[in-house]
Design a protein around this motif. Structure first.
Motif, PDB file in Angstrom:
ATOM      1  N   MET A   1       0.819  -1.184   0.000  1.00 20.19           N
ATOM      2  CA  MET A   1       0.000   0.000   0.000  1.00 20.19           C
ATOM      3  C   MET A   1       0.867   1.254   0.000  1.00 20.19           C
ATOM      4  O   MET A   1       0.467   2.273  -0.544  1.00 20.19           O
ATOM      5  N   LYS A   2       2.042   1.144   0.603  1.00 15.67           N
ATOM      6  CA  LYS A   2       2.936   2.296   0.665  1.00 15.67           C
ATOM      7  C   LYS A   2       3.308   2.781  -0.733  1.00 15.67           C
ATOM      8  O   LYS A   2       3.336   3.996  -0.990  1.00 15.67           O
ATOM      9  N   GLU A   3       3.572   1.848  -1.636  1.00 17.23           N
ATOM     10  CA  GLU A   3       3.968   2.213  -2.995  1.00 17.23           C
ATOM     11  C   GLU A   3       2.880   3.015  -3.694  1.00 17.23           C
ATOM     12  O   GLU A   3       3.162   3.963  -4.433  1.00 17.23           O
ATOM     13  N   PHE A   4       1.621   2.643  -3.461  1.00 16.46           N
ATOM     14  CA  PHE A   4       0.499   3.355  -4.065  1.00 16.46           C
ATOM     15  C   PHE A   4       0.468   4.807  -3.603  1.00 16.46           C
ATOM     16  O   PHE A   4       0.316   5.725  -4.413  1.00 16.46           O
ATOM     17  N   TRP A   5       0.599   5.023  -2.300  1.00 19.23           N
ATOM     18  CA  TRP A   5       0.520   6.388  -1.769  1.00 19.23           C
ATOM     19  C   TRP A   5       1.718   7.228  -2.178  1.00 19.23           C
ATOM     20  O   TRP A   5       1.582   8.427  -2.442  1.00 19.23           O
ATOM     21  N   VAL A   6       2.887   6.629  -2.251  1.00 17.50           N
ATOM     22  CA  VAL A   6       4.073   7.368  -2.697  1.00 17.50           C
ATOM     23  C   VAL A   6       3.904   7.794  -4.153  1.00 17.50           C
ATOM     24  O   VAL A   6       4.116   8.963  -4.501  1.00 17.50           O
ATOM     25  N   TYR A   7       3.509   6.872  -5.007  1.00 13.65           N
ATOM     26  CA  TYR A   7       3.340   7.177  -6.429  1.00 13.65           C
ATOM     27  C   TYR A   7       2.234   8.215  -6.641  1.00 13.65           C
ATOM     28  O   TYR A   7       2.409   9.177  -7.391  1.00 13.65           O
ATOM     29  N   THR A   8       1.109   8.037  -5.967  1.00 16.04           N
ATOM     30  CA  THR A   8       0.004   8.981  -6.103  1.00 16.04           C
ATOM     31  C   THR A   8       0.391  10.365  -5.590  1.00 16.04           C
ATOM     32  O   THR A   8       0.079  11.382  -6.218  1.00 16.04           O
ATOM     33  N   GLY A   9       1.085  10.411  -4.471  1.00 15.67           N
ATOM     34  CA  GLY A   9       1.533  11.692  -3.928  1.00 15.67           C
ATOM     35  C   GLY A   9       2.494  12.406  -4.863  1.00 15.67           C
ATOM     36  O   GLY A   9       2.395  13.628  -5.056  1.00 15.67           O
ATOM     37  N   LEU A  10       3.407  11.660  -5.449  1.00 11.76           N
ATOM     38  CA  LEU A  10       4.349  12.262  -6.386  1.00 11.76           C
ATOM     39  C   LEU A  10       3.648  12.753  -7.649  1.00 11.76           C
ATOM     40  O   LEU A  10       4.001  13.803  -8.199  1.00 11.76           O
ATOM     41  N   ARG A  11       2.650  12.007  -8.123  1.00 11.93           N
ATOM     42  CA  ARG A  11       1.880  12.459  -9.293  1.00 11.93           C
ATOM     43  C   ARG A  11       1.145  13.762  -8.978  1.00 11.93           C
ATOM     44  O   ARG A  11       1.119  14.676  -9.797  1.00 11.93           O
ATOM     45  N   LEU A  12       0.529  13.838  -7.798  1.00  7.86           N
ATOM     46  CA  LEU A  12      -0.180  15.066  -7.415  1.00  7.86           C
ATOM     47  C   LEU A  12       0.784  16.231  -7.235  1.00  7.86           C
ATOM     48  O   LEU A  12       0.463  17.372  -7.603  1.00  7.86           O
ATOM     49  N   LEU A  13       1.953  15.959  -6.688  1.00  7.99           N
ATOM     50  CA  LEU A  13       2.962  16.997  -6.531  1.00  7.99           C
ATOM     51  C   LEU A  13       3.436  17.510  -7.890  1.00  7.99           C
ATOM     52  O   LEU A  13       3.587  18.732  -8.079  1.00  7.99           O
ATOM     53  N   LEU A  14       3.648  16.608  -8.830  1.00  5.56           N
ATOM     54  CA  LEU A  14       4.017  17.025 -10.188  1.00  5.56           C
ATOM     55  C   LEU A  14       2.919  17.862 -10.835  1.00  5.56           C
ATOM     56  O   LEU A  14       3.203  18.854 -11.513  1.00  5.56           O
ATOM     57  N   LEU A  15       1.666  17.479 -10.630  1.00  3.70           N
ATOM     58  CA  LEU A  15       0.552  18.242 -11.188  1.00  3.70           C
ATOM     59  C   LEU A  15       0.506  19.640 -10.581  1.00  3.70           C
ATOM     60  O   LEU A  15       0.365  20.634 -11.306  1.00  3.70           O
ATOM     61  N   ALA A  16       0.633  19.729  -9.270  1.00  9.12           N
ATOM     62  CA  ALA A  16       0.603  21.039  -8.607  1.00  9.12           C
ATOM     63  C   ALA A  16       1.767  21.913  -9.079  1.00  9.12           C
ATOM     64  O   ALA A  16       1.584  23.111  -9.348  1.00  9.12           O
ATOM     65  N   ALA A  17       2.943  21.331  -9.200  1.00  9.96           N
ATOM     66  CA  ALA A  17       4.106  22.097  -9.655  1.00  9.96           C
ATOM     67  C   ALA A  17       3.918  22.577 -11.089  1.00  9.96           C
ATOM     68  O   ALA A  17       4.251  23.724 -11.414  1.00  9.96           O
ATOM     69  N   SER A  18       3.360  21.724 -11.937  1.00 10.51           N
ATOM     70  CA  SER A  18       3.159  22.144 -13.321  1.00 10.51           C
ATOM     71  C   SER A  18       2.086  23.225 -13.425  1.00 10.51           C
ATOM     72  O   SER A  18       2.200  24.122 -14.263  1.00 10.51           O
ATOM     73  N   ILE A  19       1.061  23.172 -12.582  1.00 11.46           N
ATOM     74  CA  ILE A  19       0.058  24.240 -12.568  1.00 11.46           C
ATOM     75  C   ILE A  19       0.691  25.566 -12.169  1.00 11.46           C
ATOM     76  O   ILE A  19       0.447  26.604 -12.798  1.00 11.46           O
ATOM     77  N   VAL A  20       1.533  25.538 -11.156  1.00 12.05           N
ATOM     78  CA  VAL A  20       2.204  26.765 -10.710  1.00 12.05           C
ATOM     79  C   VAL A  20       3.133  27.297 -11.797  1.00 12.05           C
ATOM     80  O   VAL A  20       3.140  28.500 -12.091  1.00 12.05           O
ATOM     81  N   ILE A  21       3.888  26.414 -12.423  1.00 10.15           N
ATOM     82  CA  ILE A  21       4.839  26.854 -13.452  1.00 10.15           C
ATOM     83  C   ILE A  21       4.115  27.388 -14.683  1.00 10.15           C
ATOM     84  O   ILE A  21       4.421  28.483 -15.164  1.00 10.15           O
ATOM     85  N   VAL A  22       3.155  26.630 -15.199  1.00  6.37           N
ATOM     86  CA  VAL A  22       2.436  27.069 -16.399  1.00  6.37           C
ATOM     87  C   VAL A  22       1.641  28.335 -16.113  1.00  6.37           C
ATOM     88  O   VAL A  22       1.669  29.299 -16.900  1.00  6.37           O
ATOM     89  N   GLY A  23       0.962  28.366 -14.986  1.00  9.64           N
ATOM     90  CA  GLY A  23       0.204  29.568 -14.626  1.00  9.64           C
ATOM     91  C   GLY A  23       1.100  30.771 -14.420  1.00  9.64           C
ATOM     92  O   GLY A  23       0.773  31.891 -14.837  1.00  9.64           O
ATOM     93  N   GLY A  24       2.240  30.567 -13.795  1.00 10.01           N
ATOM     94  CA  GLY A  24       3.174  31.668 -13.575  1.00 10.01           C
ATOM     95  C   GLY A  24       3.741  32.219 -14.872  1.00 10.01           C
ATOM     96  O   GLY A  24       3.824  33.439 -15.055  1.00 10.01           O
ATOM     97  N   ILE A  25       4.124  31.328 -15.762  1.00 11.91           N
ATOM     98  CA  ILE A  25       4.645  31.781 -17.060  1.00 11.91           C
ATOM     99  C   ILE A  25       3.557  32.502 -17.846  1.00 11.91           C
ATOM    100  O   ILE A  25       3.799  33.555 -18.436  1.00 11.91           O
ATOM    101  N   TRP A  26       2.350  31.942 -17.841  1.00 12.45           N
ATOM    102  CA  TRP A  26       1.246  32.556 -18.569  1.00 12.45           C
ATOM    103  C   TRP A  26       0.943  33.947 -18.013  1.00 12.45           C
ATOM    104  O   TRP A  26       0.740  34.899 -18.768  1.00 12.45           O
ATOM    105  N   LEU A  27       0.921  34.079 -16.689  1.00 17.41           N
ATOM    106  CA  LEU A  27       0.670  35.387 -16.077  1.00 17.41           C
ATOM    107  C   LEU A  27       1.798  36.371 -16.369  1.00 17.41           C
ATOM    108  O   LEU A  27       1.548  37.565 -16.571  1.00 17.41           O
ATOM    109  N   ALA A  28       3.023  35.892 -16.385  1.00 26.09           N
ATOM    110  CA  ALA A  28       4.157  36.778 -16.655  1.00 26.09           C
ATOM    111  C   ALA A  28       4.127  37.298 -18.094  1.00 26.09           C
ATOM    112  O   ALA A  28       4.496  38.444 -18.344  1.00 26.09           O
ATOM    113  N   VAL A  29       3.661  36.465 -19.008  1.00 24.00           N
ATOM    114  CA  VAL A  29       3.650  36.860 -20.413  1.00 24.00           C
ATOM    115  C   VAL A  29       2.396  37.668 -20.759  1.00 24.00           C
ATOM    116  O   VAL A  29       2.480  38.707 -21.400  1.00 24.00           O
ATOM    117  N   ALA A  30       1.222  37.195 -20.334  1.00 25.71           N
ATOM    118  CA  ALA A  30      -0.034  37.791 -20.793  1.00 25.71           C
ATOM    119  C   ALA A  30      -0.738  38.646 -19.740  1.00 25.71           C
ATOM    120  O   ALA A  30      -1.733  39.280 -20.049  1.00 25.71           O
TER     121      ALA A  30
END
Length: 86
Positions: free
Chosen positions: A1-30
């Protein structure tokens, strides 16, 4: 079960980081961001990043699921053989 939570947590962390990066770049440009497009681009970006960055964790999760399925199959076969003897 540990592997599931680690993988899921890392996927959510990647999603949150990409939202911040894409949103930040978009706001900086437009100076304004379309939330729907930021989320769509972030989902695609995080999916692609997780394919390359989380291979080791995905393999560990798959191995855990495979081991668990093998144990269940072994127990089922043992119970089936026991019934055949009776």
């Amino acid at each position: 079960m540990k592997e599931f939570w680690v993988y899921t947590g890392l996927r959510l962390l990647l999603l949150a980081a990409s939202i911040v990066i894409v949103g930040g770049i978009w706001l900086a440009v437009a100076h304004s961001a379309n939330v729907m497009w930021v989320l769509i681009i972030s989902l695609l970006l995080s999916g692609l990043a997780s394919f390359f960055l989380l291979g080791r964790h995905r393999t560990a999760l798959a191995q855990h699921v495979n081991d668990r399925a093998h144990r269940a199959t072994t127990r089922f076969e043992a119970m089936k053989a026991k019934e055949d003897v009776d």
